[in-house]
Motif scaffolding. Structure first.
Motif: not given
Length: 477
Positions: A335, A338-340
């Protein structure tokens, strides 16, 4: 023209929009089993290694000198001498035979360790493990073979998870089963267990590694397809998009050539490879330093800067660290990536080194004034939590190394990275444990000089980390 160059770069680096590819479950499971077995065997010795060295009477009864004889660095030195050759061999012979050799070496060395009765016999067993340690780079290469850009975050997220499982079970086994004739006299009262008080944990962990050998032999299947390697003379290979030969030929027919087989070693020294490996080295150096310093700090008496804990408590603490790392990875790593993005995940994990090395002297000072109070245990928990966050950096940097490597030479690039990392891991434990003893013996900064040194080195590591690109490179064919 400058505009032409920008247009060309934009075409070559255009984003890939693909659905996430399912991971091959059976082959992934085999790789993860190997990844579990490696730390299970290697880290099972940590809870009792300092006590074992003390019992060999090579320190002259001076516990302050134990750090000088924490010999884990020898494993990494011998590994550095051979891991590149093993990894390059995997590019030509395949991953499976090299993985089998590595598992055989790990099994043999841990059994020899348990049967050793002198310091030099222990040294020989660790050197044997290092010389035959083929798996450390080949496992990551195999994972790169099994994944692509769409599912690599999920695939590489599993590596630290299962490493954490092995790293938690290993110290637990080592701390619980060491000296069984003292802890379980009704079951292990024979003379053999008195002569070889640390053989039982070695036997248990060696059996797990041997089981992994047979699982790989019967179930691991690697891709047999021939890999075509696009090589572009005017641009770094990291700018070439994965799996798009027709586009490359149409865009640059005069400058793109295709050939098969691993690339020469000299052609792999390009910026994406160098910067990825350099950051992997600094991370591994600091992480291995912490791995060697923490059990030594926990084992040494309070009056000389430690916490004075017995092996079974050290094993429980290190096991808790492994469990925390595994849970954090499985819940958050993919996660976060994918986000940062990989770069931010790597830098954030590396930044935890600064508070970690600050907490060691704080814990020691509190323990000296008020004993093992609740505050000390809370701070120990903070160190373990920060260490779990630090370990997310490994998955991120693995992805940088994998993406920087041409597919036909993934084994070689991983071999280069593991050779460099092995040297760093050889220096880290030797430097940290020796500097710990030196600081205590000469009362440098109250015995806390060692932590200041590694705090400063962590700052330099962050300066290197910011050189990583904002976006990871595309796979190189």
């Amino acid at each position: 023209m400058p505009g032409d160059v920008n247009e060309e770069t934009a075409l070559l680096s255009r984003p890939v929009s693909k659905p996430r590819t399912p991971l091959p479950k059976l082959q992934l499971s085999v790789i993860l089993l190997i990844q579990t077995a490696e730390p299970l065997a290697s880290q099972s010795i940590y809870p009792y290694i300092n006590q074992l060295v003390s019992e060999l009477d090579i320190t002259g009864g001076d516990e302050k000198k134990v750090g000088y004889y924490a010999y884990q660095s020898l494993f990494f030195l011998t590994q550095a001498a051979t891991v590149l050759q093993w990894s390059r061999a995997s590019d030509r012979l395949g991953r499976k035979p090299i993985l089998l050799i590595g598992l055989f070496g790990a099994t043999s060395s841990i059994i020899c360790f348990g049967l050793s009765r002198t310091f030099w016999a222990l040294v020989a067993s660790r050197c044997l493990c290092g010389l035959l340690s083929a798996n450390i780079g080949v496992m990551k290469t195999a994972m790169g073979d099994l994944t692509d850009r769409t599912n690599r975050a999920e695939g590489f997220a599993y590596l630290p998870i299962v490493w954490a499982i092995g790293a938690s079970l290993g110290p637990f086994i080592g701390g619980s089963l060491a000296r069984p004739h003292d802890r379980f006299p009704e079951l292990f009262s024979g003379k053999f267990w008195q002569d070889f008080p640390y053989f039982l944990p070695c036997l248990v962990t060696g059996s797990v590694v041997l089981l992994s050998f047979f699982v790989v032999f019967f179930f691991f299947k690697e891709a047999r397809s021939t890999i075509t390697v696009p090589w572009k003379n005017r641009k770094p290979p990291a700018l070439i998009e994965s799996g798009d030969e027709e586009f490359l030929r149409a865009a640059h027919p005069p400058t793109v050539t295709f050939r098969k087989g691993p690339l020469p070693l000299r052609e792999l020294f390009i910026f994406p490879v160098i910067i990825s490996i350099s950051n992997y080295v600094t991370l591994a150096f600091l992480n291995t330093t912490l791995a060697a310093l923490l059990p030594l700090f926990l084992a040494m008496p309070i009056d000389i800067g430690g916490l004075g804990l017995p092996p079974y408590k050290i094993g429980l603490i290190l096991s808790t660290y492994g469990i925390a790392t595994g849970l954090f990875q499985v819940l958050f790593f993919a996660r976060f990536v994918r986000r940062f993005g990989e770069r931010r995940v790597f830098i954030n994990g590396l930044m935890t080194c600064l508070p970690v090395f600050t907490l060691f002297p704080i814990m020691s000072m509190i323990a000296r004034r008020s004993g093992l109070s609740i505050i000390v245990w809370v701070l120990v928990g903070c160190v373990l939590g920060l260490g779990a966050l630090m370990d997310t950096s490994f998955g991120a940097v693995f992805m940088f190394v994998t993406a920087a490597a041409p597919k036909s030479s993934r084994g070689t690039v991983n071999g280069l990275s593991q050779t460099s990392v092995a040297i760093a891991r050889a220096i880290g434990p030797a430097m940290s444990t020796s500097l710990f003893s030196f600081s205590v013996q000469h009362n440098l900064l109250g015995g806390y000089l060692v932590y200041l040194v590694f705090f400063v080195l962590s700052g330099f590591a962050l300066l290197l980390a910011v050189r990583l690109p904002l976006e990871i490179w595309e796979d190189v064919d």
